[in-house]
Design a protein around this motif. Structure first.
Motif, PDB file in Angstrom:
ATOM      1  N   PRO A   1      26.576 -11.620   0.196  1.00  0.00           N
ATOM      2  CA  PRO A   1      27.338 -12.517   1.071  1.00  0.00           C
ATOM      3  C   PRO A   1      26.431 -13.532   1.781  1.00  0.00           C
ATOM      4  CG  PRO A   1      28.021 -10.230   1.384  1.00  0.00           C
ATOM      5  CD  PRO A   1      26.790 -10.196   0.531  1.00  0.00           C
ATOM      6  N   VAL A   2      26.920 -14.751   1.900  1.00  0.00           N
ATOM      7  CA  VAL A   2      26.192 -15.783   2.634  1.00  0.00           C
ATOM      8  C   VAL A   2      26.409 -15.563   4.126  1.00  0.00           C
ATOM      9  CG1 VAL A   2      26.026 -18.258   3.084  1.00  0.00           C
ATOM     10  CG2 VAL A   2      26.378 -17.431   0.748  1.00  0.00           C
ATOM     11  N   ASP A   3      25.308 -15.512   4.886  1.00  0.00           N
ATOM     12  CA  ASP A   3      25.398 -15.340   6.330  1.00  0.00           C
ATOM     13  C   ASP A   3      24.275 -16.122   6.992  1.00  0.00           C
ATOM     14  OD1 ASP A   3      23.076 -13.828   5.933  1.00  0.00           O
ATOM     15  OD2 ASP A   3      24.125 -11.910   6.069  1.00  0.00           O
ATOM     16  N   GLU A   4      24.029 -15.871   8.263  1.00  0.00           N
ATOM     17  CA  GLU A   4      23.015 -16.639   8.989  1.00  0.00           C
ATOM     18  C   GLU A   4      21.612 -16.386   8.449  1.00  0.00           C
ATOM     19  OE1 GLU A   4      23.556 -12.707  11.089  1.00  0.00           O
ATOM     20  OE2 GLU A   4      24.891 -14.280  10.302  1.00  0.00           O
ATOM     21  N   GLY A   5      21.431 -15.322   7.705  1.00  0.00           N
ATOM     22  CA  GLY A   5      20.129 -15.027   7.125  1.00  0.00           C
ATOM     23  C   GLY A   5      19.921 -15.617   5.743  1.00  0.00           C
ATOM     24  N   THR A   6      20.873 -16.389   5.250  1.00  0.00           N
ATOM     25  CA  THR A   6      20.740 -17.008   3.932  1.00  0.00           C
ATOM     26  C   THR A   6      19.970 -18.318   4.056  1.00  0.00           C
ATOM     27  OG1 THR A   6      22.881 -16.073   3.289  1.00  0.00           O
ATOM     28  CG2 THR A   6      21.961 -17.826   1.900  1.00  0.00           C
TER      29      THR A   6
ATOM     30  N   LYS B   1      17.725 -31.409  -0.810  1.00  0.00           N
ATOM     31  CA  LYS B   1      17.343 -32.801  -0.540  1.00  0.00           C
ATOM     32  C   LYS B   1      15.824 -32.953  -0.432  1.00  0.00           C
ATOM     33  CE  LYS B   1      21.692 -33.655   1.908  1.00  0.00           C
ATOM     34  NZ  LYS B   1      22.328 -34.045   3.193  1.00  0.00           N
ATOM     35  N   ILE B   2      15.162 -32.688  -1.554  1.00  0.00           N
ATOM     36  CA  ILE B   2      13.700 -32.761  -1.602  1.00  0.00           C
ATOM     37  C   ILE B   2      13.308 -33.670  -2.752  1.00  0.00           C
ATOM     38  CG2 ILE B   2      11.576 -31.445  -1.936  1.00  0.00           C
ATOM     39  CD1 ILE B   2      13.188 -29.009  -0.769  1.00  0.00           C
ATOM     40  N   ALA B   3      12.451 -34.660  -2.484  1.00  0.00           N
ATOM     41  CA  ALA B   3      12.024 -35.634  -3.488  1.00  0.00           C
ATOM     42  C   ALA B   3      10.510 -35.558  -3.659  1.00  0.00           C
ATOM     43  CB  ALA B   3      12.447 -37.043  -3.077  1.00  0.00           C
ATOM     44  N   ILE B   4      10.078 -35.450  -4.915  1.00  0.00           N
ATOM     45  CA  ILE B   4       8.655 -35.386  -5.255  1.00  0.00           C
ATOM     46  C   ILE B   4       8.389 -36.432  -6.326  1.00  0.00           C
ATOM     47  CG2 ILE B   4       6.819 -33.923  -6.185  1.00  0.00           C
ATOM     48  CD1 ILE B   4       8.447 -31.491  -5.207  1.00  0.00           C
ATOM     49  N   ARG B   5       7.377 -37.268  -6.132  1.00  0.00           N
ATOM     50  CA  ARG B   5       7.121 -38.310  -7.129  1.00  0.00           C
ATOM     51  C   ARG B   5       5.623 -38.603  -7.236  1.00  0.00           C
ATOM     52  NH1 ARG B   5       7.139 -43.746  -5.154  1.00  0.00           N
ATOM     53  NH2 ARG B   5       8.169 -44.389  -7.077  1.00  0.00           N
ATOM     54  N   ASN B   6       5.246 -39.093  -8.414  1.00  0.00           N
ATOM     55  CA  ASN B   6       3.854 -39.486  -8.688  1.00  0.00           C
ATOM     56  C   ASN B   6       2.912 -38.282  -8.544  1.00  0.00           C
ATOM     57  OD1 ASN B   6       4.948 -42.062  -8.911  1.00  0.00           O
ATOM     58  ND2 ASN B   6       4.246 -42.707  -6.883  1.00  0.00           N
ATOM     59  N   VAL B   7       3.067 -37.327  -9.472  1.00  0.00           N
ATOM     60  CA  VAL B   7       2.291 -36.091  -9.427  1.00  0.00           C
ATOM     61  C   VAL B   7       1.593 -35.883 -10.769  1.00  0.00           C
ATOM     62  CG1 VAL B   7       2.393 -33.578  -9.182  1.00  0.00           C
ATOM     63  CG2 VAL B   7       3.865 -35.025  -7.781  1.00  0.00           C
ATOM     64  N   THR B   8       0.332 -35.481 -10.728  1.00  0.00           N
ATOM     65  CA  THR B   8      -0.378 -35.067 -11.934  1.00  0.00           C
ATOM     66  C   THR B   8      -0.973 -33.694 -11.703  1.00  0.00           C
ATOM     67  OG1 THR B   8      -2.484 -36.069 -11.255  1.00  0.00           O
ATOM     68  CG2 THR B   8      -0.962 -37.456 -12.519  1.00  0.00           C
ATOM     69  N   CYS B   9      -1.005 -32.898 -12.773  1.00  0.00           N
ATOM     70  CA  CYS B   9      -1.648 -31.589 -12.707  1.00  0.00           C
ATOM     71  C   CYS B   9      -2.369 -31.344 -14.023  1.00  0.00           C
ATOM     72  CB  CYS B   9      -0.629 -30.482 -12.455  1.00  0.00           C
ATOM     73  SG  CYS B   9      -1.386 -28.837 -12.402  1.00  0.00           S
ATOM     74  N   ASN B  10      -3.652 -31.067 -13.923  1.00  0.00           N
ATOM     75  CA  ASN B  10      -4.466 -30.754 -15.092  1.00  0.00           C
ATOM     76  C   ASN B  10      -4.837 -29.276 -15.040  1.00  0.00           C
ATOM     77  OD1 ASN B  10      -6.177 -30.647 -17.244  1.00  0.00           O
ATOM     78  ND2 ASN B  10      -7.652 -32.128 -16.477  1.00  0.00           N
ATOM     79  N   GLY B  11      -3.938 -28.452 -15.593  1.00  0.00           N
ATOM     80  CA  GLY B  11      -4.195 -27.028 -15.644  1.00  0.00           C
ATOM     81  C   GLY B  11      -3.449 -26.231 -14.596  1.00  0.00           C
ATOM     82  N   ALA B  12      -2.453 -25.417 -15.040  1.00  0.00           N
ATOM     83  CA  ALA B  12      -1.713 -24.505 -14.171  1.00  0.00           C
ATOM     84  C   ALA B  12      -1.085 -23.438 -15.062  1.00  0.00           C
ATOM     85  CB  ALA B  12      -0.631 -25.240 -13.379  1.00  0.00           C
ATOM     86  N   ARG B  13      -0.583 -22.372 -14.452  1.00  0.00           N
ATOM     87  CA  ARG B  13       0.136 -21.364 -15.232  1.00  0.00           C
ATOM     88  C   ARG B  13       1.525 -21.867 -15.616  1.00  0.00           C
ATOM     89  NH1 ARG B  13       0.523 -16.140 -12.079  1.00  0.00           N
ATOM     90  NH2 ARG B  13       2.171 -17.242 -10.968  1.00  0.00           N
ATOM     91  N   THR B  14       2.224 -22.495 -14.640  1.00  0.00           N
ATOM     92  CA  THR B  14       3.558 -23.050 -14.873  1.00  0.00           C
ATOM     93  C   THR B  14       3.629 -24.410 -14.198  1.00  0.00           C
ATOM     94  OG1 THR B  14       4.492 -20.808 -14.831  1.00  0.00           O
ATOM     95  CG2 THR B  14       6.038 -22.642 -14.632  1.00  0.00           C
ATOM     96  N   GLY B  15       4.205 -25.382 -14.901  1.00  0.00           N
ATOM     97  CA  GLY B  15       4.326 -26.707 -14.310  1.00  0.00           C
ATOM     98  C   GLY B  15       5.299 -26.727 -13.146  1.00  0.00           C
ATOM     99  N   ILE B  16       6.537 -26.271 -13.399  1.00  0.00           N
ATOM    100  CA  ILE B  16       7.580 -26.264 -12.366  1.00  0.00           C
ATOM    101  C   ILE B  16       8.321 -24.939 -12.452  1.00  0.00           C
ATOM    102  CG2 ILE B  16       9.657 -27.384 -11.468  1.00  0.00           C
ATOM    103  CD1 ILE B  16       8.761 -29.929 -12.995  1.00  0.00           C
ATOM    104  N   LEU B  17       8.459 -24.243 -11.331  1.00  0.00           N
ATOM    105  CA  LEU B  17       9.258 -23.024 -11.254  1.00  0.00           C
ATOM    106  C   LEU B  17      10.227 -23.154 -10.092  1.00  0.00           C
ATOM    107  CD1 LEU B  17      10.072 -20.138 -11.957  1.00  0.00           C
ATOM    108  CD2 LEU B  17       8.106 -19.307 -10.664  1.00  0.00           C
ATOM    109  N   VAL B  18      11.520 -23.036 -10.382  1.00  0.00           N
ATOM    110  CA  VAL B  18      12.579 -23.092  -9.376  1.00  0.00           C
ATOM    111  C   VAL B  18      13.348 -21.781  -9.465  1.00  0.00           C
ATOM    112  CG1 VAL B  18      14.638 -24.308  -8.578  1.00  0.00           C
ATOM    113  CG2 VAL B  18      12.747 -25.597  -9.617  1.00  0.00           C
ATOM    114  N   ARG B  19      13.398 -21.026  -8.367  1.00  0.00           N
ATOM    115  CA  ARG B  19      14.101 -19.739  -8.388  1.00  0.00           C
ATOM    116  C   ARG B  19      14.921 -19.578  -7.118  1.00  0.00           C
ATOM    117  NH1 ARG B  19      11.437 -13.743  -9.178  1.00  0.00           N
ATOM    118  NH2 ARG B  19      10.311 -14.347  -7.299  1.00  0.00           N
ATOM    119  N   GLY B  20      16.207 -19.907  -7.222  1.00  0.00           N
ATOM    120  CA  GLY B  20      17.110 -19.779  -6.095  1.00  0.00           C
ATOM    121  C   GLY B  20      17.809 -18.434  -6.080  1.00  0.00           C
ATOM    122  N   LEU B  21      18.715 -18.271  -5.118  1.00  0.00           N
ATOM    123  CA  LEU B  21      19.520 -17.061  -5.010  1.00  0.00           C
ATOM    124  C   LEU B  21      20.864 -17.275  -5.694  1.00  0.00           C
ATOM    125  CD1 LEU B  21      18.887 -16.308  -1.214  1.00  0.00           C
ATOM    126  CD2 LEU B  21      17.815 -15.145  -3.151  1.00  0.00           C
ATOM    127  N   PRO B  22      21.468 -16.226  -6.236  1.00  0.00           N
ATOM    128  CA  PRO B  22      22.785 -16.411  -6.857  1.00  0.00           C
ATOM    129  C   PRO B  22      23.847 -16.866  -5.866  1.00  0.00           C
ATOM    130  CG  PRO B  22      22.175 -14.081  -6.767  1.00  0.00           C
ATOM    131  CD  PRO B  22      20.955 -14.859  -6.406  1.00  0.00           C
TER     132      PRO B  22
END
Length: 222
Positions: free
Chosen positions: A132-137, A142-163
């Motif tokens: 259930p969604v409550d005050e603890g959720t 509204k997040i913007a990221i631009r002009n990024v380079t990465c040379n070497g990482a385990r994962t480029g982008i990982l997004v993991r929200g809640l159901p």
């Protein structure tokens, strides 16, 4: 904050606003912050929001950042029970190299074991039960990221929200990310990738998307 160099044993540039009930009761978001022209060497994260962000965070602009050898580059982290809203975050002109973990990470399971790990040898991810969604959720949006380079990482982008609370309205533009894996996205809504190049070194799929909606990747145009 400008013109700083960090070499630390935990997160480097880190935005917080209180933890759990105490942070929500104080109800004072960290807001109207400008960060520029900083370099981070050793750290758990280069630019970080959370996980103690229960009072919220908003209107933060970070640009011209360099991360060399940080465990994670751009890091948003929280967990159930924190509550709080992180929104209106703008990050641009970030260069990274030799990142052991994720170049860009949004994670709502901080310090919690994945409740629905993948079965070995399967690309299918079991459905995680919503709570259930409550005050603890917590909320990331509204997040913007631009002009990024990465040379070497385990994962480029990982997004993991809640159901019960997807990570929402994330825009990543003009990025070139070389990593073992490209992108993994779970429980997201409104993810926009524009001119994002993923250069994985593994044979895994370049992009894995689970239980997410309103995706947009351009080109082609969104």
């Amino acid at each position: 904050m400008e013109g700083c160099t960090f070499d630390v044993g935990d997160d480097a540039i880190c935005i917080k606003s209180g933890r759990n009930e105490q942070g929500r009761a104080r109800a004072m978001p960290t807001e109207n912050v400008l960060i520029r022209n900083c370099t981070v060497y050793r750290a758990h994260g280069g630019f970080v929001i959370g996980s103690e962000m229960s009072g919220g965070a908003r209107n933060i602009y970070a640009h011209n950042l360099t991360f060399i050898g940080t465990d994670i580059g751009i890091r948003f982290k929280t967990t159930r029970g924190r509550g709080g809203i992180v929104e209106n975050i703008f990050i641009e002109n970030v260069d990274m190299k030799s990142i052991p973990g994720e170049a860009i990470l949004f994670d709502m399971y901080y310090m919690i074991k994945d409740p629905t790990p993948q079965v070995a040898g399967s690309k299918e991810r079991p459905v995680s039960p919503a709570k259930p969604v409550d005050e603890g959720t917590p909320q990331f949006r509204k997040i913007a990221i631009r002009n990024v380079t990465c040379n070497g990482a385990r994962t480029g982008i990982l997004v993991r929200g809640l159901p019960e609370m997807s990570i929402k309205d994330i825009s990543i533009e003009n990025a070139v990310l070389q990593a073992d894996k490209g992108l993994v996205c779970i429980e997201a809504d409104g993810i926009k990738l524009k001119n994002v190049t993923l250069l994985p070194t593994s044979t895994d799929p370049v992009m894995e998307v689970h239980n997410s909606r309103n995706w947009c990747r351009s080109p082609p145009a969104c």
